[in-house]
Design an enzyme around this catalytic site. Sequence first.
Site, PDB file in Angstrom:
ATOM      1  N   CYS A  46      -4.778   6.204   1.798  1.00 59.97           N
ATOM      2  CA  CYS A  46      -3.852   5.851   2.887  1.00 59.97           C
ATOM      3  C   CYS A  46      -4.286   6.368   4.257  1.00 59.97           C
ATOM      4  O   CYS A  46      -4.558   5.569   5.147  1.00 59.97           O
ATOM      5  CB  CYS A  46      -2.459   6.350   2.538  1.00 59.97           C
ATOM      6  SG  CYS A  46      -1.766   5.417   1.169  1.00 59.97           S
ATOM      7  N   LYS A 102       5.727   2.764   9.094  1.00 57.70           N
ATOM      8  CA  LYS A 102       4.798   3.248   8.059  1.00 57.70           C
ATOM      9  C   LYS A 102       3.507   3.772   8.688  1.00 57.70           C
ATOM     10  O   LYS A 102       3.052   4.878   8.399  1.00 57.70           O
ATOM     11  CB  LYS A 102       4.500   2.111   7.066  1.00 57.70           C
ATOM     12  CG  LYS A 102       3.465   2.430   6.028  1.00 57.70           C
ATOM     13  CD  LYS A 102       3.881   3.568   5.106  1.00 57.70           C
ATOM     14  CE  LYS A 102       2.699   4.018   4.259  1.00 57.70           C
ATOM     15  NZ  LYS A 102       2.981   5.213   3.484  1.00 57.70           N
ATOM     16  N   VAL A 106       0.855   1.756  -6.220  1.00 62.26           N
ATOM     17  CA  VAL A 106       2.185   1.474  -5.690  1.00 62.26           C
ATOM     18  C   VAL A 106       2.920   0.478  -6.583  1.00 62.26           C
ATOM     19  O   VAL A 106       4.112   0.630  -6.858  1.00 62.26           O
ATOM     20  CB  VAL A 106       2.056   0.954  -4.239  1.00 62.26           C
ATOM     21  CG1 VAL A 106       3.360   0.383  -3.730  1.00 62.26           C
ATOM     22  CG2 VAL A 106       1.586   2.084  -3.336  1.00 62.26           C
TER      23      VAL A 106
END
Length: 450
Positions: free
Chosen positions: A279, A223, A11
């Site tokens: 994730c 998120k 990221v």
Amino acid sequence: MQISIIGCGYVGLVTGGCLAAVGHHVTCVDNDAERIRALQAGHIPIYEPHLDHVIAAARAAGRMDYSTDVAVAARSADAIFICVGTPPLENGDADLSSIDAVARIIATEARGTKLVIEKSTVPVRTGEQLRRALEIYGRAGGAKFQVASNPEFLREGSSVHDFLHPDRIVVGVDEPATAERMREIYRPILDRTFTCPVHNGACPSASPPPFVVTTINSSELIKHASNSFLALKISYANVLADLCERLGADVEEVTRAVGMDPRIGPLFLRAGIGFGGFCFPKDIQAFYRLAERAGIDFVLLKEAEQINKQRIDHFLEKARRALWVLKGKQVGLLGLAFKPHTDDIRFAPALEILRRLLAEGASLRAYDPQAMNKTQAQFPTVNYCRDAYDVASGADAVLLLTEWPEFRDLDWVRIRDSMLRPLVLDGRNLLNPAAMRQLGFEYHSIGRPD
Ligand SMILES: NC(=O)c1ccc[n+]([C@@H]2O[C@H](COP(=O)([O-])OP(=O)(O)OC[C@H]3O[C@@H](n4cnc5c(N)ncnc54)[C@H](O)[C@@H]3O)[C@@H](O)[C@H]2O)c1
């Protein structure tokens, strides 16, 4: 604007590279000195389409540099993006120790007004803790901190595109002035005033992405809610696949038609060996742990996780049924990364399958277009091959574990002829069952009639 990015992982590098590409001056910082040395030498430690030339161009234009010193980065920047890892603790909670460590350095080093942005995925109320930490440790310096949450929705494999052409930019703030500063950072992306490295400046026309301003708590929740919902969708498709196998339907036909409903949509409604990556598995856990602490039993998420874990058992059971005994069999693996177009193997289903096959005594040959080096470092006893044909040579079975498009276009006749037994188990439903059988393969996939 002068921007610091703390954490040069996936990221951090995409955020840093893209913000430099749209005109900001960016310093990317990591406490892993070896990583910074490699970056300074021009080596990008992850495979991600377009990222190497985005970074090379930013470096050549003098808009991007690297450092191991969070303190320097904190002093020099107007805005600081925290992009450090938040890996799972043993109990499933997110480990926030890197965020805490970085916050303390920023607090003690900063002077003037600093905008501190959480880009890492964090549980709700981390922003409150971050603000407290900045204020407590920054007492002596007298700096003023603005705090924002700005979750990242990029997809590995198309992250440069996703960063520059986002479907939304979510910004959680506790005062309007912070939202305005965030809008300034994203202005070139909102107004499309940059030369796009993905489309060579000729981007397809589209309306500007929505700039969604929320509270910090809502932004953090958005998120986790997004990732968990996508994971739910995958697990839903996988249970449908099990039903199809029992009842003689075809999950591809079912999900295609179900996904045509705009209220549902086709994406992530795909049956296979399940989700992985850095994730979904950790975020789903962190989300139901967070819910638990708030007194809510989010059983839906626990079920989705459980279903996902069972995908591996289910697939290996198919392999055992087809091969009878795995010990001593030569098994070829096509694909190791958790998804195509990346070399990321973190929590990859393919690696769990690899690990269990090794434990059962199978002899493995493997190929992945990008993820071989990273896998080799973890599993040195596997025979890593130069291509898919090499994998298939002399194999009792080939297992397709990552849906790299190039696997669809292989010369399957050549593969058939080189295998000891023409058996393919397709864990991603990439290939056409009728065509494979026509070629003489024994072919098994997920949720489709054998
Ligand atoms: N990978 C993705 O697709 C993705 C997408 C959206 C959000 N996220 C979230 O973004 C965050 C980062 O993910 P990632 O995949 O980039 O992780 P990563 O592990 O690839 O990178 C994290 C980097 O932070 C560095 N770091 C850790 N502690 C540090 C410290 N104290 N000071 C300086 N550097 C430090 C590490 O050395 C590492 O290079 C996570 O919270 C993740 O959940 C990831």
